[in-house]
Write an enzyme that holds these catalytic residues in place. Sequence first.
Site, PDB file in Angstrom:
ATOM      1  N   LYS A 100       0.844  -1.195   0.000  1.00 26.36           N
ATOM      2  CA  LYS A 100       0.000   0.000   0.000  1.00 26.36           C
ATOM      3  C   LYS A 100       0.879   1.244   0.000  1.00 26.36           C
ATOM      4  O   LYS A 100       1.893   1.288   0.721  1.00 26.36           O
ATOM      5  CB  LYS A 100      -0.904  -0.037   1.240  1.00 26.36           C
ATOM      6  CG  LYS A 100      -1.959   1.054   1.305  1.00 26.36           C
ATOM      7  CD  LYS A 100      -2.846   0.856   2.530  1.00 26.36           C
ATOM      8  CE  LYS A 100      -3.951   1.890   2.614  1.00 26.36           C
ATOM      9  NZ  LYS A 100      -4.816   1.702   3.796  1.00 26.36           N
ATOM     10  N   SER A 133      -9.725   1.642   2.738  1.00 31.42           N
ATOM     11  CA  SER A 133      -8.887   2.448   1.869  1.00 31.42           C
ATOM     12  C   SER A 133      -7.827   1.634   1.125  1.00 31.42           C
ATOM     13  O   SER A 133      -7.287   2.120   0.145  1.00 31.42           O
ATOM     14  CB  SER A 133      -8.202   3.541   2.685  1.00 31.42           C
ATOM     15  OG  SER A 133      -7.336   2.950   3.635  1.00 31.42           O
ATOM     16  N   SER A 191      -9.938  -0.712   6.925  1.00 38.26           N
ATOM     17  CA  SER A 191      -9.342  -0.589   5.592  1.00 38.26           C
ATOM     18  C   SER A 191      -8.623  -1.813   5.050  1.00 38.26           C
ATOM     19  O   SER A 191      -8.234  -1.823   3.891  1.00 38.26           O
ATOM     20  CB  SER A 191      -8.371   0.589   5.554  1.00 38.26           C
ATOM     21  OG  SER A 191      -9.092   1.764   5.380  1.00 38.26           O
TER      22      SER A 191
HETATM   23  N1  GLN Z   1     -13.134   3.925   6.041  1.00 38.76           N
HETATM   24  C1  GLN Z   1     -12.603   4.381   7.291  1.00 38.76           C
HETATM   25  C2  GLN Z   1     -12.223   5.837   7.192  1.00 38.76           C
HETATM   26  O1  GLN Z   1     -12.471   6.414   6.163  1.00 38.76           O
HETATM   27  C3  GLN Z   1     -11.441   3.538   7.691  1.00 38.76           C
HETATM   28  C4  GLN Z   1     -10.208   3.856   6.960  1.00 38.76           C
HETATM   29  C5  GLN Z   1      -9.035   3.031   7.369  1.00 38.76           C
HETATM   30  O2  GLN Z   1      -9.159   1.992   8.029  1.00 38.76           O
HETATM   31  N2  GLN Z   1      -7.860   3.518   7.009  1.00 38.76           N
HETATM   32  O3  GLN Z   1     -11.726   6.426   8.104  1.00 38.76           O
END
Ligand code: GLN
Length: 487
Positions: A79, A154, A178
């Site tokens: 990532k 994400s 994410s």
């Molecule tokens: N979707 C969640 C957010 O937007 C979690 C994101 C993540 O785990 N990095 O904060």
Amino acid sequence: MDVTTLSAAEIARKIKKKDLSASEVAKSFLQKTKSTNPKLNAYLCVREEIVLRSAKELDDRIAKGESAGDLAGVPIAIKDNICVQKTKTTCSSKILENFVAPYDATVIRKLKQAGALLIGKTNLDEFAMGSSTENSAFGVTKNPWDTSRVPGGSSGGSASAVAARLAPLALGSDTGGSIRQPASFCGIVGLKPTYGRVSRFGLVAFASSLDQIGPFSINAEDSALLLKVISGKDPLDSTSSDRPVPDYPVELKKPLSGLKIGLPKEYFVKELDETINDKIRDAVRIYEKLGAQVKDISLPHTAYAVAVYYILAPSEASANLARYDGVRYGHRSREAANLIEMYEKSRDEGFGPEVKRRIMLGTYSLSSGYYDAYYSKAQKVRTIIREEFNQAFKEVDAILTPTVPTPAFKIGEKSSDPLQMYLSDIFTISCNLAGIPGISVPCGFTKESLPVGFQILGKPFDESTLLSMTYHYQSQTSWHERIPSVK
Ligand code: GLN
């Protein structure tokens, strides 16, 4: 033989036995990436030359009889919020568009030592804020099962890459879901370790009390292999734990008889997609057949998790993102007439709308006059949520839930409604607030052939139980063996 359909463990075994060379493996995955990545936008950058060179060096070492690491010759996607030395680390943000990391994250150092081939950097929602990769400054990633749909987020690029077999393994980061949510949307395994199990050194910080790096893989064995490599105490991350790292690939096979699994009623709500509910009930029956005892439990404060998270995560983000001011690195505005304007314009030009929204939410929650009502109250509810899990784990060994309320949604379907987007994390967020480990496991497909996953939550540092539950489930089912044909 199509090398790209093999699991990471199979590739590692074949390389050790000299049935395959690291160079052959690298070439196969690079070739598949070349033809498929333009349809998916999973990788932002592919390190072709470096990978071929490292593979060749590895083959020379193996030919000389030198010992190869646990992941020798296994390609892995990273990532793009994890620093890889001399490689761009953009966080899918314009503010870091040209940032080249001067050092390796601890997980990257460990992967290199284990002989893994770091094939490329994957797309994400800007600074890991989002659930669809639509917040990337470099275009959305597509779901390989249906390219009109999101892969989740994400870590959507990592999930899409593994599902399409552009790498057998990937690293993601999970702050509120994410890793697990995109794993579920893409039909693969995604594991968020216990907070402190894996060093965060070199992971670009979003919300430091919640962030954790973890594996994406095709099956339980591969996740166990990767988790063993990246876990452990790191003097460069004071929050990393010095608990010994279990031999996950060995512990994988421990039998499930007598295991107690809890089903929290707050996760089986009427808004839950019917097919997802059916598939999860099927999975529960398989665990019963495997000798586990299943019982209903309650986690009454679940309903507050989203609200608590969207105060705490933006508060931490607003502090962490203060460092992007155009001074030492990252984008600097050319339009500014003085220093203050330089800060303001650099940030205005560099950050996308969701990141700005989070910075504003966080700054508001932390400001004097609102701090007690929001930040401090959210911390108290976080403690209650954590305590509720502690109580539940006195009765059960693991908790089984849906990973997400719906299958992968269409690109554009939720991007204009932040609240709808935030609600797609409703089942994954509590795990981060409590600091416990969680895994998403593929358990079937909807009528539209979209993957469905279930989530297992475990006691702190009990990744072994999550992995053995996944291993035994996968030995009874074949959902994880399906591969999408990307159109
Ligand atoms: N979707 C969640 C957010 O937007 C979690 C994101 C993540 O785990 N990095 O904060």
